[in-house]
Design a protein around this motif. Sequence first.
Motif, PDB file in Angstrom:
ATOM      1  N   ARG A   1       0.850  -1.211   0.000  1.00  0.00           N
ATOM      2  CA  ARG A   1       0.000   0.000   0.000  1.00  0.00           C
ATOM      3  C   ARG A   1       0.874   1.245   0.000  1.00  0.00           C
ATOM      4  N   TYR A   2       2.088   1.107  -0.482  1.00  0.00           N
ATOM      5  CA  TYR A   2       3.028   2.242  -0.450  1.00  0.00           C
ATOM      6  C   TYR A   2       2.538   3.350  -1.392  1.00  0.00           C
ATOM      7  N   PRO A   3       3.021   4.580  -1.172  1.00  0.00           N
ATOM      8  CA  PRO A   3       2.582   5.678  -2.034  1.00  0.00           C
ATOM      9  C   PRO A   3       2.905   5.380  -3.490  1.00  0.00           C
TER      10      PRO A   3
ATOM     11  N   ARG B   1       0.413   0.866  -7.695  1.00  0.00           N
ATOM     12  CA  ARG B   1      -0.657   0.491  -8.620  1.00  0.00           C
ATOM     13  C   ARG B   1      -0.106  -0.581  -9.547  1.00  0.00           C
ATOM     14  N   CYS B   2      -0.999  -1.224 -10.267  1.00  0.00           N
ATOM     15  CA  CYS B   2      -0.572  -2.352 -11.085  1.00  0.00           C
ATOM     16  C   CYS B   2       0.015  -1.875 -12.405  1.00  0.00           C
ATOM     17  N   ASP B   3       1.022  -2.575 -12.868  1.00  0.00           N
ATOM     18  CA  ASP B   3       1.634  -2.241 -14.157  1.00  0.00           C
ATOM     19  C   ASP B   3       0.915  -2.912 -15.332  1.00  0.00           C
TER      20      ASP B   3
ATOM     21  N   ALA C   1       9.260 -10.211   1.989  1.00  0.00           N
ATOM     22  CA  ALA C   1       9.966  -8.923   1.891  1.00  0.00           C
ATOM     23  C   ALA C   1      11.463  -9.095   2.127  1.00  0.00           C
ATOM     24  N   ASN C   2      12.255  -8.388   1.329  1.00  0.00           N
ATOM     25  CA  ASN C   2      13.709  -8.442   1.462  1.00  0.00           C
ATOM     26  C   ASN C   2      14.194  -7.115   2.073  1.00  0.00           C
ATOM     27  N   VAL C   3      14.473  -7.153   3.372  1.00  0.00           N
ATOM     28  CA  VAL C   3      15.052  -5.973   4.023  1.00  0.00           C
ATOM     29  C   VAL C   3      16.543  -6.257   4.146  1.00  0.00           C
TER      30      VAL C   3
ATOM     31  N   LEU D   1      14.901   6.905   0.224  1.00  0.00           N
ATOM     32  CA  LEU D   1      14.292   5.770  -0.486  1.00  0.00           C
ATOM     33  C   LEU D   1      15.429   4.898  -0.992  1.00  0.00           C
ATOM     34  N   ILE D   2      15.465   3.648  -0.542  1.00  0.00           N
ATOM     35  CA  ILE D   2      16.516   2.734  -1.003  1.00  0.00           C
ATOM     36  C   ILE D   2      15.890   1.766  -1.999  1.00  0.00           C
ATOM     37  N   GLY D   3      16.390   1.771  -3.228  1.00  0.00           N
ATOM     38  CA  GLY D   3      15.878   0.832  -4.219  1.00  0.00           C
ATOM     39  C   GLY D   3      15.186   1.549  -5.369  1.00  0.00           C
ATOM     40  N   THR D   4      15.533   1.153  -6.584  1.00  0.00           N
ATOM     41  CA  THR D   4      14.964   1.766  -7.780  1.00  0.00           C
ATOM     42  C   THR D   4      14.483   0.691  -8.756  1.00  0.00           C
ATOM     43  N   GLY D   5      13.783  -0.310  -8.210  1.00  0.00           N
ATOM     44  CA  GLY D   5      13.071  -1.276  -9.050  1.00  0.00           C
ATOM     45  C   GLY D   5      11.684  -0.706  -9.346  1.00  0.00           C
ATOM     46  N   SER D   6      10.762  -1.562  -9.783  1.00  0.00           N
ATOM     47  CA  SER D   6       9.407  -1.101 -10.117  1.00  0.00           C
ATOM     48  C   SER D   6       8.787  -0.328  -8.961  1.00  0.00           C
ATOM     49  N   THR D   7       9.010  -0.820  -7.750  1.00  0.00           N
ATOM     50  CA  THR D   7       8.385  -0.204  -6.579  1.00  0.00           C
ATOM     51  C   THR D   7       8.977   1.176  -6.313  1.00  0.00           C
TER      52      THR D   7
ATOM     53  N   ARG E   1      21.238   1.685  -6.410  1.00  0.00           N
ATOM     54  CA  ARG E   1      22.373   0.774  -6.613  1.00  0.00           C
ATOM     55  C   ARG E   1      22.526   0.459  -8.098  1.00  0.00           C
ATOM     56  N   THR E   2      21.421   0.122  -8.757  1.00  0.00           N
ATOM     57  CA  THR E   2      21.495  -0.148 -10.199  1.00  0.00           C
ATOM     58  C   THR E   2      20.532   0.792 -10.919  1.00  0.00           C
ATOM     59  N   ALA E   3      21.079   1.585 -11.832  1.00  0.00           N
ATOM     60  CA  ALA E   3      20.216   2.466 -12.624  1.00  0.00           C
ATOM     61  C   ALA E   3      19.268   1.600 -13.450  1.00  0.00           C
TER      62      ALA E   3
ATOM     63  N   PHE F   1      12.351   1.267   2.450  1.00  0.00           N
ATOM     64  CA  PHE F   1      13.057   0.190   1.751  1.00  0.00           C
ATOM     65  C   PHE F   1      12.175  -0.302   0.602  1.00  0.00           C
ATOM     66  N   ALA F   2      12.592   0.027  -0.615  1.00  0.00           N
ATOM     67  CA  ALA F   2      11.910  -0.530  -1.802  1.00  0.00           C
ATOM     68  C   ALA F   2      12.875  -1.564  -2.371  1.00  0.00           C
ATOM     69  N   THR F   3      13.289  -2.470  -1.507  1.00  0.00           N
ATOM     70  CA  THR F   3      14.400  -3.372  -1.822  1.00  0.00           C
ATOM     71  C   THR F   3      13.923  -4.760  -2.257  1.00  0.00           C
ATOM     72  N   GLY F   4      12.647  -4.873  -2.573  1.00  0.00           N
ATOM     73  CA  GLY F   4      12.178  -6.071  -3.241  1.00  0.00           C
ATOM     74  C   GLY F   4      11.928  -7.253  -2.323  1.00  0.00           C
ATOM     75  N   PHE F   5      12.036  -8.423  -2.928  1.00  0.00           N
ATOM     76  CA  PHE F   5      11.538  -9.644  -2.282  1.00  0.00           C
ATOM     77  C   PHE F   5      12.495 -10.812  -2.488  1.00  0.00           C
TER      78      PHE F   5
ATOM     79  N   SER G   1      22.727  -9.658 -14.567  1.00  0.00           N
ATOM     80  CA  SER G   1      23.277 -10.419 -13.441  1.00  0.00           C
ATOM     81  C   SER G   1      22.711  -9.980 -12.090  1.00  0.00           C
ATOM     82  N   SER G   2      22.084  -8.782 -12.000  1.00  0.00           N
ATOM     83  CA  SER G   2      21.546  -8.369 -10.699  1.00  0.00           C
ATOM     84  C   SER G   2      20.036  -8.596 -10.601  1.00  0.00           C
ATOM     85  N   SER G   3      19.515  -9.488 -11.450  1.00  0.00           N
ATOM     86  CA  SER G   3      18.056  -9.640 -11.511  1.00  0.00           C
ATOM     87  C   SER G   3      17.516 -10.555 -10.415  1.00  0.00           C
TER      88      SER G   3
ATOM     89  N   ALA H   1      19.450 -12.956  -7.623  1.00  0.00           N
ATOM     90  CA  ALA H   1      20.695 -12.215  -7.357  1.00  0.00           C
ATOM     91  C   ALA H   1      20.538 -11.138  -6.285  1.00  0.00           C
ATOM     92  N   ASN H   2      19.291 -10.762  -5.977  1.00  0.00           N
ATOM     93  CA  ASN H   2      19.099  -9.662  -5.017  1.00  0.00           C
ATOM     94  C   ASN H   2      19.187 -10.119  -3.569  1.00  0.00           C
ATOM     95  N   VAL H   3      19.213 -11.425  -3.348  1.00  0.00           N
ATOM     96  CA  VAL H   3      19.259 -11.927  -1.966  1.00  0.00           C
ATOM     97  C   VAL H   3      20.614 -12.592  -1.734  1.00  0.00           C
TER      98      VAL H   3
HETATM   99  O1  N01 Z   1      12.029  -4.926  -6.113  1.00  0.00           O
HETATM  100  P1  N01 Z   1      13.300  -5.106  -7.077  1.00  0.00           P
HETATM  101  P2  N01 Z   1      10.675  -4.129  -6.369  1.00  0.00           P
HETATM  102  N1  N01 Z   1      21.258  -1.707  -1.016  1.00  0.00           N
HETATM  103  O2  N01 Z   1      14.014  -6.301  -6.549  1.00  0.00           O
HETATM  104  C1  N01 Z   1      17.722  -2.363  -4.614  1.00  0.00           C
HETATM  105  C2  N01 Z   1       6.737  -6.458  -8.970  1.00  0.00           C
HETATM  106  N2  N01 Z   1       6.115  -5.168  -8.862  1.00  0.00           N
HETATM  107  O3  N01 Z   1       9.871  -4.204  -5.136  1.00  0.00           O
HETATM  108  O4  N01 Z   1      19.026  -3.729  -8.769  1.00  0.00           O
HETATM  109  C3  N01 Z   1      20.801  -0.881  -1.963  1.00  0.00           C
HETATM  110  O5  N01 Z   1      12.924  -5.082  -8.480  1.00  0.00           O
HETATM  111  C4  N01 Z   1      17.914  -3.105  -5.902  1.00  0.00           C
HETATM  112  O6  N01 Z   1      19.160  -2.827  -6.459  1.00  0.00           O
HETATM  113  P3  N01 Z   1      19.826  -3.895  -7.502  1.00  0.00           P
HETATM  114  C5  N01 Z   1       7.547  -6.506 -10.234  1.00  0.00           C
HETATM  115  O7  N01 Z   1       7.537  -7.789 -10.765  1.00  0.00           O
HETATM  116  C6  N01 Z   1       5.009  -4.987  -9.571  1.00  0.00           C
HETATM  117  O8  N01 Z   1      10.945  -2.800  -6.967  1.00  0.00           O
HETATM  118  O9  N01 Z   1      19.639  -5.248  -6.873  1.00  0.00           O
HETATM  119  N3  N01 Z   1      19.858  -1.178  -2.848  1.00  0.00           N
HETATM  120  C7  N01 Z   1      16.740  -2.561  -6.698  1.00  0.00           C
HETATM  121  O10 N01 Z   1      17.003  -1.283  -7.195  1.00  0.00           O
HETATM  122  C8  N01 Z   1       8.884  -6.111  -9.707  1.00  0.00           C
HETATM  123  O11 N01 Z   1       9.965  -6.427 -10.530  1.00  0.00           O
HETATM  124  C9  N01 Z   1       4.398  -3.787  -9.495  1.00  0.00           C
HETATM  125  O12 N01 Z   1      21.226  -3.469  -7.599  1.00  0.00           O
HETATM  126  C10 N01 Z   1      19.331  -2.406  -2.775  1.00  0.00           C
HETATM  127  C11 N01 Z   1      15.654  -2.456  -5.625  1.00  0.00           C
HETATM  128  O13 N01 Z   1      16.331  -2.354  -4.381  1.00  0.00           O
HETATM  129  C12 N01 Z   1       8.901  -6.850  -8.405  1.00  0.00           C
HETATM  130  O14 N01 Z   1       7.604  -6.633  -7.892  1.00  0.00           O
HETATM  131  C13 N01 Z   1       4.888  -2.753  -8.745  1.00  0.00           C
HETATM  132  C14 N01 Z   1      19.735  -3.323  -1.792  1.00  0.00           C
HETATM  133  C15 N01 Z   1      14.783  -3.651  -5.569  1.00  0.00           C
HETATM  134  O15 N01 Z   1      14.139  -3.807  -6.784  1.00  0.00           O
HETATM  135  C16 N01 Z   1       9.911  -6.364  -7.399  1.00  0.00           C
HETATM  136  O16 N01 Z   1       9.981  -4.955  -7.481  1.00  0.00           O
HETATM  137  C17 N01 Z   1       6.022  -2.965  -8.026  1.00  0.00           C
HETATM  138  C18 N01 Z   1      20.750  -2.935  -0.900  1.00  0.00           C
HETATM  139  N4  N01 Z   1      21.237  -3.770   0.023  1.00  0.00           N
HETATM  140  C19 N01 Z   1       6.623  -4.193  -8.072  1.00  0.00           C
HETATM  141  N5  N01 Z   1      19.020  -4.455  -1.969  1.00  0.00           N
HETATM  142  C20 N01 Z   1       3.139  -3.642 -10.172  1.00  0.00           C
HETATM  143  O17 N01 Z   1       2.839  -4.120 -11.219  1.00  0.00           O
HETATM  144  C21 N01 Z   1      18.206  -4.234  -3.015  1.00  0.00           C
HETATM  145  N6  N01 Z   1      18.394  -2.999  -3.496  1.00  0.00           N
HETATM  146  C22 N01 Z   1       2.253  -2.912  -9.397  1.00  0.00           C
END
Ligand code: N01
Length: 540
Positions: A56-58, A61-63, A153-155, A188-194, A214-216, A382-386, A496-498, A503-505
Amino acid sequence: MTDSIEAGPARRYDAIIVGAGFSGLYQLHLLRDRLGLSVRVLEAADGIGGTWYWNRYPGARCDSESYYYSYSFSRELEEEWDWTERYPEHGEIRRYLDHVADRFDLRRDIQLGTRVAGAAYDEDANRWTVTTETGERFEAQFLITAVGCLSSANVPAIPGLESFSGAWYHTGRWPHDGVDFSGKRVGLIGTGSTGIQAAPVLAAEAAHLTVFQRTANYSVPARNGPMDDGFKTWVRENSAELRAKARAAPNGHPFDFSDRSVFDVSPQERRAIYEAAWERGGLRFRAAFRDIMLDQEANETASEFIRAKIRSIVEDPAVAEALTPRDHLFATKRPPIDTHYFETFNRSNVRLVDLKTTPIAAIVPEGVRTADATYPLDVIVFATGFDALTGPLLALDIRGRNGLALKDVWADGPTSYLGLQVPGFPNLFTMTGPGSPSVLTNMPVAIEQHAEWIADCIGHLRERGLDRIEARPDAAESWGVEVDRAASATLLPMASSSWYLGANVPGKPRVFMPYAGGMAHYRGLCERVAAENYDGFALS
Ligand code: N01
């Protein structure tokens, strides 16, 4: 409603489903209302909705677009539900799933606030015993995990987090009352979809936003907007065709992939095609040419187009350069879509910290310390994924035949047959499990296919007086080869960081987990297996 908790004899059902998101709800409907099974759904959260309960983060919404990020199994459901926006916001999806639960009278078989702590198979009894964190026990012949792919969740274990004097949140565990960012300095840490969805909203709400990258990443504009009446009518009138198209597509989205190669057109035409795709927005940018995901050189043209867009949007050339992805190709990691993400870096209250040049050293009481500076913060997001795909399943501590632990079987990465079953774990079905298309598709399409296949399979067993199905080891081994082959035929394993690769864990085996052979092809394989008396499975 949460049932009262009592230690005592296990409650017995035909099937236990773990999870009450898109998958669990439909699976319950099919098993109970089509097959007449007694079913209990165990759900850790206090509400239904799965991923949409937690995220429910700001900006969440669905992609996928609303008119096809929804169930297709009921024409009436489709007729009576009205989406308001091109991309549904998290609250709207929860309202939709609540409506589904009420409409199909699902709630009476769903037990909320119940986190599964273990599941063990008893071979003699041919029953699964499921134990919850509070010690409740349930027994069932069939166990179906509907726990989602992105729910653990990956913190990151950054030293000093516990010393932080402000508040911190993971986007996938967002407080229901929201967070008031006004006047706050937010990191905000993390620049994935979230992170890419959240950054523009956080920047608008907070006094100051620091984005730690971390990764553009590449991102394409979502072009969200209201669903106008004309579009709604068009969707209604073309619904059957759109659903059929989604089912026939490799990724479960009802759009056509171009049959043109990047190299069939002149550079000017190519640019015009990319411009049109950029203007149209959304995940379908990938469909502009047929070879973007297959050929490195072809992909490079799309990647470079987006890099140029970043340079044209972001005013400060040094910030633009830091935001420009160069270590992976477009869409080899899950491609985000955004609403003014790159524009956010033109705001005076937003700063980008490039962790590639100055990594985070620690979290300190006043904020985040990198290799060369300390950034004072009131809130860290932390938008650091899963821990994707395997994380939610391993959290259930599943033990099969002779106490065999799933975590041991998967020590070097997940193995399965069709992503549906693992040898040694009879009558356990893993909905959208690793080895199935899952996260490479528009999820409801993958979910409906699995729910229907599992229901048909259980129906088949019952009709024939059989009571056990188990994937054969040789079938799982061949499927593993096919999963690898399908991934290697694309550019997907190159990033390689996918998280597709784990690779993120830290410490997670690097294995490409989803099946990249395409949803429609996969559906055909599953249908063939079922038609050939569940070829590759042992039935008894
Ligand atoms: O997670 P991510 P997400 N220090 O793993 C960074 C779905 N989704 O929650 O790329 C610093 O993609 C990490 O960096 P790097 C969708 O399938 C769907 O954004 O590993 N940074 C990356 O930038 C999506 O792909 C929707 O180098 C750290 C970010 O955190 C999946 O969920 C919306 C770090 C994590 O990105 C996951 O997306 C949102 C550290 N120690 C998501 N660890 C909709 O459709 C990680 N990072 C709604």
